[in-house]
Design a protein around this motif. Structure first.
Motif, PDB file in Angstrom:
ATOM      1  N   HIS A  61      18.451 113.558 122.209  1.00 13.70           N
ATOM      2  CA  HIS A  61      17.226 113.053 121.591  1.00 13.70           C
ATOM      3  C   HIS A  61      17.129 113.571 120.161  1.00 13.70           C
ATOM      4  O   HIS A  61      17.437 114.717 119.885  1.00 13.70           O
ATOM      5  N   ASP A  62      16.732 112.723 119.229  1.00 16.79           N
ATOM      6  CA  ASP A  62      16.481 113.080 117.835  1.00 16.79           C
ATOM      7  C   ASP A  62      17.750 113.451 117.065  1.00 16.79           C
ATOM      8  O   ASP A  62      17.713 114.232 116.127  1.00 16.79           O
ATOM      9  N   ASP A  63      18.893 112.889 117.466  1.00 21.34           N
ATOM     10  CA  ASP A  63      20.153 113.086 116.739  1.00 21.34           C
ATOM     11  C   ASP A  63      20.321 111.984 115.703  1.00 21.34           C
ATOM     12  O   ASP A  63      19.860 110.854 115.905  1.00 21.34           O
ATOM     13  N   LEU A  64      21.018 112.299 114.613  1.00 20.43           N
ATOM     14  CA  LEU A  64      21.506 111.263 113.709  1.00 20.43           C
ATOM     15  C   LEU A  64      22.855 110.836 114.264  1.00 20.43           C
ATOM     16  O   LEU A  64      23.703 111.684 114.561  1.00 20.43           O
ATOM     17  N   VAL A  65      23.051 109.529 114.438  1.00 19.58           N
ATOM     18  CA  VAL A  65      24.282 109.029 115.042  1.00 19.58           C
ATOM     19  C   VAL A  65      24.850 107.873 114.224  1.00 19.58           C
ATOM     20  O   VAL A  65      24.136 107.180 113.509  1.00 19.58           O
ATOM     21  N   PHE A  79      16.162 108.125 119.886  1.00 20.07           N
ATOM     22  CA  PHE A  79      14.943 108.428 120.626  1.00 20.07           C
ATOM     23  C   PHE A  79      15.268 108.103 122.071  1.00 20.07           C
ATOM     24  O   PHE A  79      15.462 106.942 122.426  1.00 20.07           O
ATOM     25  N   ARG A  80      15.384 109.143 122.897  1.00 18.73           N
ATOM     26  CA  ARG A  80      15.823 108.956 124.287  1.00 18.73           C
ATOM     27  C   ARG A  80      14.702 108.385 125.145  1.00 18.73           C
ATOM     28  O   ARG A  80      13.574 108.864 125.122  1.00 18.73           O
ATOM     29  N   ILE A  81      15.057 107.344 125.927  1.00 15.91           N
ATOM     30  CA  ILE A  81      14.144 106.732 126.886  1.00 15.91           C
ATOM     31  C   ILE A  81      14.920 106.609 128.195  1.00 15.91           C
ATOM     32  O   ILE A  81      15.646 105.646 128.407  1.00 15.91           O
TER      33      ILE A  81
END
Length: 119
Positions: A61-65, A79-81
């Motif tokens: 969650h909240d990583d730059l990818v 943003f993980r869901i």
């Protein structure tokens, strides 16, 4: 935002933003990309920034990818869901839904040309 592929870190990369960065210290799974003019000059990532990306790092969650879509590399924030992710543009926008398999790697370092060097 679109990114330009610079190459694998293990091969060593010549770029003004990477002065002082030891390319050999990064795993063979790391590569570098450069933010294009599409990034603009405002926000967490700006035009000319070099991002070091690890292909083997787990997505969170909240990583730059870095994601490959439409035959180009793009930068998003996660943003993980549940088991899926919403990929949001780092400079704002609505984003897209994705799975972890769509992601090429996670940004582990951001380098920027020093202001006095750019002048």
């Amino acid at each position: 935002m679109r990114l330009t592929y610079l190459g694998p870190m293990a091969m060593g990369i010549e770029h003004p933003a990477l002065d002082g960065v030891d390319c050999a210290a990064y795993s063979p799974n790391c590569f570098a990309v450069e933010a294009t003019s599409e990034a603009g000059v405002h926000g967490p990532v700006i035009e000319g920034d070099v991002l070091l990306v690890d292909e083997s790092r787990s997505l969170g969650h909240d990583d730059l990818v870095v994601v490959e879509m439409d035959d180009a590399l793009h930068l998003y924030k996660t943003f993980r869901i549940g088991p899926r992710f919403r990929l949001l543009p780092p400079n704002g926008g609505t984003g897209v839904m994705a799975t972890a398999r769509m992601v090429r790697g996670v940004v582990v370092h951001q380098a920027r040309i020093a202001v006095d060097e750019a002048l």
